[in-house]
Design an enzyme around this catalytic site. Sequence first.
Site, PDB file in Angstrom:
ATOM      1  CD  GLN A 222     -46.255 -66.461  17.916  1.00 20.67           C
ATOM      2  OE1 GLN A 222     -47.353 -66.375  18.263  1.00 20.67           O
ATOM      3  NE2 GLN A 222     -46.354 -64.980  17.411  1.00 20.67           N
ATOM      4  NE  ARG A 369     -52.219 -61.047  10.636  1.00 22.12           N
ATOM      5  CZ  ARG A 369     -52.312 -61.722   9.645  1.00 22.12           C
ATOM      6  NH1 ARG A 369     -53.296 -62.447   9.671  1.00 22.12           N
ATOM      7  NH2 ARG A 369     -51.676 -61.010   8.381  1.00 22.12           N
ATOM      8  CB  CYS A 370     -53.062 -56.638  18.137  1.00 21.03           C
ATOM      9  SG  CYS A 370     -53.011 -55.958  19.534  1.00 21.03           S
ATOM     10  CD  GLU A 739     -49.241 -55.599  15.058  1.00 23.26           C
ATOM     11  OE1 GLU A 739     -48.948 -54.520  15.517  1.00 23.26           O
ATOM     12  OE2 GLU A 739     -48.912 -56.569  15.387  1.00 23.26           O
TER      13      GLU A 739
END
Length: 785
Positions: A222, A369-370, A739
């Site tokens: 990523q 996702r945070c 997110e």
Amino acid sequence: MTAVEPEQKGWLGKSVKRKEDARFIAGRGNYIEDIKLPNMLYMSILRSPFAHATINSIDTSRAAELPGVVAVVTGELLAEHNLAWMPTLSGDTQAVLATDKVRMQGQEVACVVAEDPYIAHDALELIDVDYEPLPVITTPQAALEDTAPVIRDDKEGQADNKVYQWEAGDAEATEKAFAEADKVVRLVTHYPRCHPAPLECCGCVADVNPVTGKATIYMTSQAPHAHRTVFALVAGLPEQNIQIISPDIGGGFGNKVPVYPGYVVATAASLLLGRPVKWIEDRTGNLISTGFARDFYMDGELALKEDGTMTGLRVKMLSDQGYSFADAQPSKFKAGLFHIVTGSYDIPAAHVVTEGAYTNKAPGGVAYRCSFRVTEASYFIERLVQNAAYELGVDPAEFRRQNFIQPEQFPYTSATGFEYDSGNYEAALDQALERVGYKELREEQKQAREEGRLLGIGLASFTEVVGAGPSRNYDILGIKMFDSAELRVHPTGKAILKLGVKSQGQGHETTFAQIAAHELGIPPEDITVQEGDTDNTPYGLGTYASRSTPTAGAATVIAARKVREKAKKLAAHLLEASEDDLEWADDKFVVKGAPERAKTIQEIAFAAYTDHPEGMEAGLEATNYYDPPNMTYPFGTYAVVVEIDRGTGQWKVKKVVAVDDCGTRINPMIVEGQIMGGLTEGFGTAAMELITFDEDGNCIGSNFMDYLLPTAWETPAFELGETVTPSPHHPIGAKGVGESATVGSPAAFVNAVVDGLAHAGVRDLDMPLTPSKVWEALDKAGLAE
Ligand code: CDP
């Protein structure tokens, strides 16, 4: 959703169909497993069956003799090259291959490199490791006891299992608020360990050219640029000789931010053997050894006045980091962005103390996702606020409304020191209440109770913080958190946009093309977006924590505007007009008052290579490294309605309404997809996702039979709404959104179940809310049937 008509002007707010889907739908994606290089070898990893054990010896001789095995790599061999340990993105260390001890189940102990993946796998069984089991620590509470064995005894000066301690806010002012409070409400809760579980597990193909020394590493990353820098530091390879290519990625969700041992060993093996080496992780390897998420124990209190005004918040948080502090955390904020724990509320005093502990588990705490622990903070405040409303005997929606930060208070500095950019929380709440039919539902709930049915209505009015930098506050290992875009318009008016971020499914090829299209009038289909190749994209910190739009999205706008500046000069030359007499009209420069005298961006692009004025550089391109002045603060209100079965403890979702505000939406269809994905994850965490461990440290949840993820079958329908409060500092007013739904929804689901039981005094339930857990609560409250 349908694709928009190309003649429509302006490209923001258009649900352009995702460009990347053409290749995904046709099975033409290019994932790591698709990469096959000539003469390639395959690597398999031997993992520890013990969570904590001394390694007396490793005998690789039987494995090495298996026909087809080319090499067996151990920590001892790596140690000779100073590669047995590697730095983590949090500035800690992690074993590449174990030498002295194993410190978690699934830890990498040895690797086999073979001509064929099956031989590599079979040979693992021929490696003889003599382990001596040690006492195992599976909770951070146990880790901090005086008698606990020191897990990281490899680290000089590490005499206990403490990883970090960090605090924010004003202890004294908070103390005073509590001393003067009319009422104090407390919540003690655990946000359980779960796993991002991307569809594609981790993997790489490392290809070190024995002649040139160039290392080309295809990997599930990523953050390819940051990873290249780490590789240069770990392996001592010259950075310009390392090319990381992150091709299509089948989901990341924070799991592909850390650097994993498999990447490092495959690269070392390729370097030593002079042949490309492929490593593809299996599902169990992914679930038991790579970046977990959450595992936060939180204990906090809210101070209140009699009339319901919130006056203070204090929270103690203890996180289970596993055996290494290995996620990317901004180095100034050891517990991530837990500051956001004051949420959407105007709480004048707050104090947060956070502590992290080593345990015999896989390293965790990734930004699943945070954005760096925002999910945990939001979950905590939204649960606490809901419980406080019950304590006060007031309606949870009205209690929230009463304490919201008001629109005119923005920019608003929270008691923990964050400056919120913009917001209108009441608008999102009102819309959610309206859509869900809140008033009627409360009536229905009363009626249902009379009939012996349990209906619950849960709310969450969350505030997110995304888009790191600004670089003055945010860095990973000292690398400042900015991001970049390089835009080049070619003679025929077609463009290539290169970014420092990297999509894992978020649709960047479409939305970033839309941003450039909006600024320049070149249609999105004429703009190719490239990401993930460190040799061919500008340096950036990657995609996680919803940072791409606030950073690289802004960089794209600025780069496009720079291109337009030059285009104006070219247009003035072509039209034989003064620049001052020109105005921009969607996709062309027009002479003011003479609309027939115009040059389109395509005509201008051609001239940039064929007819540029003397003294002007040829070409039409620009680069921008964007350092945002602040984070962006998306928000929303979610409303969930459930019915709880008194016989089984099962809860069925009857309705979900999610109202999100992420400022200007670039592509509403993509935003909706992001939100639905996040809501599904939130539902999964609330209902079923849990990675736990037995007392010996065995991971329960090492496969999808034990680790339950929601499928389309269990997932409820979602009704989406939106409000639009642009970010004042973002050049197109966009805030990140990737997110938000994961941040906002777990509390809404849990609050709904709690709401169904609150009248009977049940308030403290921890996720996941399995039927047996809910049934126990029903039973205790005398509600079970
Ligand atoms: O960093 P990441 O791409 O995961 O998150 P993001 O910046 O929140 O964006 C997720 C996706 O939604 C991207 O394709 C964005 O361009 C898109 N998006 C949008 O269309 N409008 C917004 N206001 C925010 C994001």
